[in-house]
Scaffold this active site. Structure first.
Site, short mmCIF file in Angstrom:
data_model
loop_
_atom_site.label_atom_id
_atom_site.label_comp_id
_atom_site.label_asym_id
_atom_site.label_seq_id
_atom_site.Cartn_x
_atom_site.Cartn_y
_atom_site.Cartn_z
N THR A 185 0.83 -1.20 0.00
CA THR A 185 0.00 0.00 0.00
C THR A 185 0.87 1.26 0.00
O THR A 185 2.00 1.21 0.46
CB THR A 185 -0.88 -0.06 1.26
OG1 THR A 185 -1.82 -1.11 1.06
CG2 THR A 185 -1.60 1.23 1.56
N GLY A 239 -4.43 -5.04 7.52
CA GLY A 239 -5.57 -4.14 7.72
C GLY A 239 -6.50 -4.49 8.85
O GLY A 239 -7.03 -3.60 9.53
N1 ASP Z 1 -3.53 -2.18 4.92
C1 ASP Z 1 -3.80 -2.80 3.65
C2 ASP Z 1 -5.00 -3.70 3.76
O1 ASP Z 1 -5.12 -4.42 4.74
C3 ASP Z 1 -2.68 -3.60 3.13
C4 ASP Z 1 -1.39 -2.89 3.02
O2 ASP Z 1 -1.06 -2.02 3.82
O3 ASP Z 1 -0.65 -3.21 2.08
O4 ASP Z 1 -5.80 -3.75 2.85
#
Ligand code: ASP
Length: 319
Positions: A185, A239
């Site tokens: 992300t 997440g």
């Molecule tokens: N936080 C994001 C999710 O759980 C994943 C990430 O940070 O890459 O969708």
């Protein structure tokens, strides 16, 4: 105008070890992070707002196939790309967020459009795609999000009936713990020359996700938060833990209500509370005084910052 500006970015956190990246790939990541910092910096330098700067920086990561955001978004269980993003202004507390959009080239720009509309904060699915079309945002076919790397990752796990954080799908058969993953992300936080701060985050979510699963990235308070009184935060990590810990707001609340410094607050949440829950990942944060924190409890985090003092972008990957 105080003339001082600063910007920090991340491109995901997790098990990012030196031996996992070839020198070529490492350079590609560093170049992409540097470009994101430069694009955000250009905005701040010419007197643009923190909101404009974080959007400009995140657009670079969304346009790069390296990050799990925009172009490089992962595949869902149905072989689709469903994107999430959010943005918040620390001066006005206005925010915009989108979930499960499928045709928007730059979800962070759609979030920004929503921030500018006082009628709503959070749009999802077909409605959000429709709002993007009505507002003249660039739309793309799902094929635009196809990258071979993500396709192969999905092929490895599509029969498992489980969802995976991008990059490390190869551990599907092991007793995978959150600590085995890498997260792609992207996000940015900024302080502009008017003393205002902002944060933005964008993601493709989890590989093989189903049932419209959403993470923290598009949730104001969990993955993204900004308030001039405390700080601006953008998160990356598993997440489910970040949602349950309301990470971004928790850091801001420790500053606002308990008087902790930015560093103390970030460490408390990322290195103590999240670790105890088993939630791996990291955050970038900035306050209105220009303090910056790049804090993570994983092996690495694609990250960087630039300040008006010397104007030089600094990027890092490993601890
Ligand atoms: N936080 C994001 C999710 O759980 C994943 C990430 O940070 O890459 O969708």
């Amino acid at each position: 105008m105080n003339k001082q500006y600063a910007l920090a970015i991340h491109g995901g956190a997790g098990t990012i070890l030196r031996e996992m990246l070839t020198p070529t790939l490492e350079k590609q990541y560093k170049d992409a992070l540097t470009l994101a910092l430069q694009k955000g910096q250009e905005v701040l330098k010419r007197g643009g707002t923190a909101v404009e700067a974080v959007a400009a920086a995140v657009v670079v990561t969304e346009d790069s196939p390296l990050f799990n955001a925009g172009r490089g978004a992962v595949f869902s269980y149905e072989g689709k790309h469903e994107l999430e993003a959010s943005i918040m202004c620390g001066k006005t507390l206005e925010a915009g967020a989108v979930a499960n959009v499928r045709t928007v080239k730059n979800p962070v720009l759609l979030s920004k459009k929503i921030l500018e509309n006082p009628d709503f904060v959070y749009l999802s699915g077909d409605g959000a795609d429709k709002y993007a079309a009505l507002n003249g945002l660039e739309l793309v076919d799902q094929k635009y999000f196809y990258t071979e790397e993500r396709y192969l990752q999905w092929q490895e796990v599509r029969d498992t009936n489980r969802a995976f954080l991008d990059h490390n799908v190869h551990i599907k058969n092991a007793e995978a713990k959150a600590g085995d993953y890498k997260f792609g992300t992207a996000g940015a936080v900024a302080l502009d020359q008017y003393g205002n701060i902002a944060a933005a985050t964008s993601t493709g979510g989890l590989t093989n996700k189903k049932y419209g699963r959403l993470g923290d990235s598009s949730v104001i308070g969990s993955g993204t938060y900004a308030n001039n009184n405390s700080c601006a935060v953008s998160c990356t990590g598993y997440g489910e833990f970040f949602l349950r810990s309301v990470v971004a707001y928790d850091i801001a609340a420790l500053i606002e209500y308990k008087g902790l410094s930015l560093k103390e607050a970030a460490n408390r949440v990322v290195k103590d509370k999240l670790v105890k829950m088993g939630g791996e990942g990291g955050i970038i944060a900035i306050d209105a005084q220009g303090n910056i924190e790049l804090c993570f409890n994983s092996e690495g985090m694609y990250r960087g910052y630039v300040r008006s003092a010397d104007g030089k972008p600094n990027v890092f990957i490993y601890e």
